[in-house]
Scaffold this active site. Structure first.
Site, PDB file in Angstrom:
ATOM      1  N   ASN A  42       0.844  -1.199   0.000  1.00  0.00           N
ATOM      2  CA  ASN A  42       0.000   0.000   0.000  1.00  0.00           C
ATOM      3  C   ASN A  42       0.876   1.245   0.000  1.00  0.00           C
ATOM      4  O   ASN A  42       1.969   1.263   0.580  1.00  0.00           O
ATOM      5  CB  ASN A  42      -1.030   0.000   1.140  1.00  0.00           C
ATOM      6  CG  ASN A  42      -0.459  -0.196   2.522  1.00  0.00           C
ATOM      7  OD1 ASN A  42       0.590  -0.802   2.703  1.00  0.00           O
ATOM      8  ND2 ASN A  42      -1.148   0.309   3.525  1.00  0.00           N
ATOM      9  N   GLU A  44       0.335   5.220   0.771  1.00  0.00           N
ATOM     10  CA  GLU A  44      -0.595   6.230   1.273  1.00  0.00           C
ATOM     11  C   GLU A  44      -0.169   7.631   0.826  1.00  0.00           C
ATOM     12  O   GLU A  44       0.912   7.817   0.241  1.00  0.00           O
ATOM     13  CB  GLU A  44      -0.688   6.127   2.804  1.00  0.00           C
ATOM     14  CG  GLU A  44      -1.254   4.767   3.224  1.00  0.00           C
ATOM     15  CD  GLU A  44      -1.595   4.659   4.693  1.00  0.00           C
ATOM     16  OE1 GLU A  44      -1.116   5.470   5.498  1.00  0.00           O
ATOM     17  OE2 GLU A  44      -2.372   3.735   5.030  1.00  0.00           O
ATOM     18  N   CYS A  53      -4.164   0.650  -2.388  1.00  0.00           N
ATOM     19  CA  CYS A  53      -4.006  -0.635  -1.696  1.00  0.00           C
ATOM     20  C   CYS A  53      -2.892  -1.481  -2.322  1.00  0.00           C
ATOM     21  O   CYS A  53      -2.585  -1.350  -3.518  1.00  0.00           O
ATOM     22  CB  CYS A  53      -5.295  -1.438  -1.780  1.00  0.00           C
ATOM     23  SG  CYS A  53      -6.676  -0.741  -0.891  1.00  0.00           S
ATOM     24  N   GLU A  55      -2.955  -4.631  -3.097  1.00  0.00           N
ATOM     25  CA  GLU A  55      -3.427  -5.529  -4.156  1.00  0.00           C
ATOM     26  C   GLU A  55      -3.481  -4.802  -5.489  1.00  0.00           C
ATOM     27  O   GLU A  55      -3.079  -5.327  -6.528  1.00  0.00           O
ATOM     28  CB  GLU A  55      -4.829  -6.066  -3.825  1.00  0.00           C
ATOM     29  CG  GLU A  55      -4.913  -6.855  -2.533  1.00  0.00           C
ATOM     30  CD  GLU A  55      -5.227  -5.987  -1.313  1.00  0.00           C
ATOM     31  OE1 GLU A  55      -4.680  -4.866  -1.216  1.00  0.00           O
ATOM     32  OE2 GLU A  55      -6.002  -6.437  -0.465  1.00  0.00           O
ATOM     33  N   CYS A  95     -10.168  -5.296   0.060  1.00  0.00           N
ATOM     34  CA  CYS A  95     -11.329  -4.396   0.073  1.00  0.00           C
ATOM     35  C   CYS A  95     -12.157  -4.625  -1.194  1.00  0.00           C
ATOM     36  O   CYS A  95     -11.717  -5.266  -2.151  1.00  0.00           O
ATOM     37  CB  CYS A  95     -10.882  -2.936   0.186  1.00  0.00           C
ATOM     38  SG  CYS A  95     -10.255  -2.245  -1.348  1.00  0.00           S
ATOM     39  N   CYS A  98     -10.566  -3.571  -4.544  1.00  0.00           N
ATOM     40  CA  CYS A  98      -9.523  -4.489  -5.033  1.00  0.00           C
ATOM     41  C   CYS A  98     -10.136  -5.783  -5.571  1.00  0.00           C
ATOM     42  O   CYS A  98      -9.647  -6.344  -6.558  1.00  0.00           O
ATOM     43  CB  CYS A  98      -8.518  -4.781  -3.926  1.00  0.00           C
ATOM     44  SG  CYS A  98      -7.473  -3.354  -3.578  1.00  0.00           S
TER      45      CYS A  98
HETATM   46  N1  THU Z   1      -5.371  -1.487   2.390  1.00  0.00           N
HETATM   47  C1  THU Z   1      -4.779  -2.325   1.495  1.00  0.00           C
HETATM   48  O1  THU Z   1      -3.616  -2.147   1.109  1.00  0.00           O
HETATM   49  N2  THU Z   1      -5.515  -3.371   1.020  1.00  0.00           N
HETATM   50  C2  THU Z   1      -6.803  -3.633   1.378  1.00  0.00           C
HETATM   51  O2  THU Z   1      -7.429  -4.517   0.810  1.00  0.00           O
HETATM   52  C3  THU Z   1      -7.432  -2.857   2.462  1.00  0.00           C
HETATM   53  C4  THU Z   1      -6.719  -1.632   2.868  1.00  0.00           C
HETATM   54  C5  THU Z   1      -4.580  -0.352   2.870  1.00  0.00           C
HETATM   55  C6  THU Z   1      -5.094   0.993   2.436  1.00  0.00           C
HETATM   56  C7  THU Z   1      -4.573   1.892   3.519  1.00  0.00           C
HETATM   57  O3  THU Z   1      -3.247   2.274   3.186  1.00  0.00           O
HETATM   58  C8  THU Z   1      -4.513   1.002   4.753  1.00  0.00           C
HETATM   59  O4  THU Z   1      -4.595  -0.333   4.282  1.00  0.00           O
HETATM   60  C9  THU Z   1      -5.611   1.247   5.751  1.00  0.00           C
HETATM   61  O5  THU Z   1      -6.849   1.249   5.141  1.00  0.00           O
END
Ligand code: THU
Length: 141
Positions: A42, A44, A53, A55, A95, A98
């Site tokens: 991920n 940010e 994310c 994925e 999520c 994704c």
């Molecule tokens: N996140 C992912 O990388 N994958 C997911 O399927 C769910 C959420 C990340 C996004 C964000 O940087 C952190 O997790 C918190 O939501």
């Protein structure tokens, strides 16, 4: 490819996660139909809505390298404690966004989603189990 190998690659990818706002670091490893493994983490942003994310990072990396068919993805996520890289996490499910992006490039009946708590403790689902009755490229063909 064995599932173990893919989970290990997801743990390794998680080390590069850029998650200063949530602290929740995620690593993903995508097994492609050409036999390669493409990883993602991920990423940010201070403008929170722009967070990407792990994925989708992996899928977009793979597609941008010309890959299309995908067989499986391993995912590991969690918050490090006292700067110690987690060895055991909760299962990190992908999520909804994704799941839909994975659907674009894979057969939902056979594509495997592996959620890992550790290198030896993981569960496997098909994409259609996590995204039933899905909409995809074949729906508009
Ligand atoms: N996140 C992912 O990388 N994958 C997911 O399927 C769910 C959420 C990340 C996004 C964000 O940087 C952190 O997790 C918190 O939501």
């Amino acid at each position: 490819m064995n599932d173990n190998e893919l989970v290990k690659a997801a743990f390794a990818a998680r080390i590069n996660a850029y998650a200063p706002y949530s602290g929740y670091k995620v690593g993903a490893a995508l097994f492609c139909s050409d036999g390669s493994i493409i990883t993602g983490c991920n990423v940010e942003n201070s403008s929170y809505g722009l967070c990407n994310c792990a994925e989708r990072t992996a899928v977009f990396k793979a597609v941008s390298e010309g890959k299309r068919g995908f067989c499986a993805i391993a995912i590991v996520g969690g918050i490090d404690k006292d700067d110690e890289i987690i060895k055991t996490a909760d299962y990190a499910y992908p999520c909804g966004a994704c799941r839909q992006v994975l659907r674009e490039f894979s057969d939902p009946e056979t594509f495997k989603i592996i959620v890992a708590r550790s290198e030896s403790d993981f569960k496997t689902f098909t994409l259609s189990e996590l995204l039933p009755n899905s909409f995809g490229p074949d729906s508009i063909a």
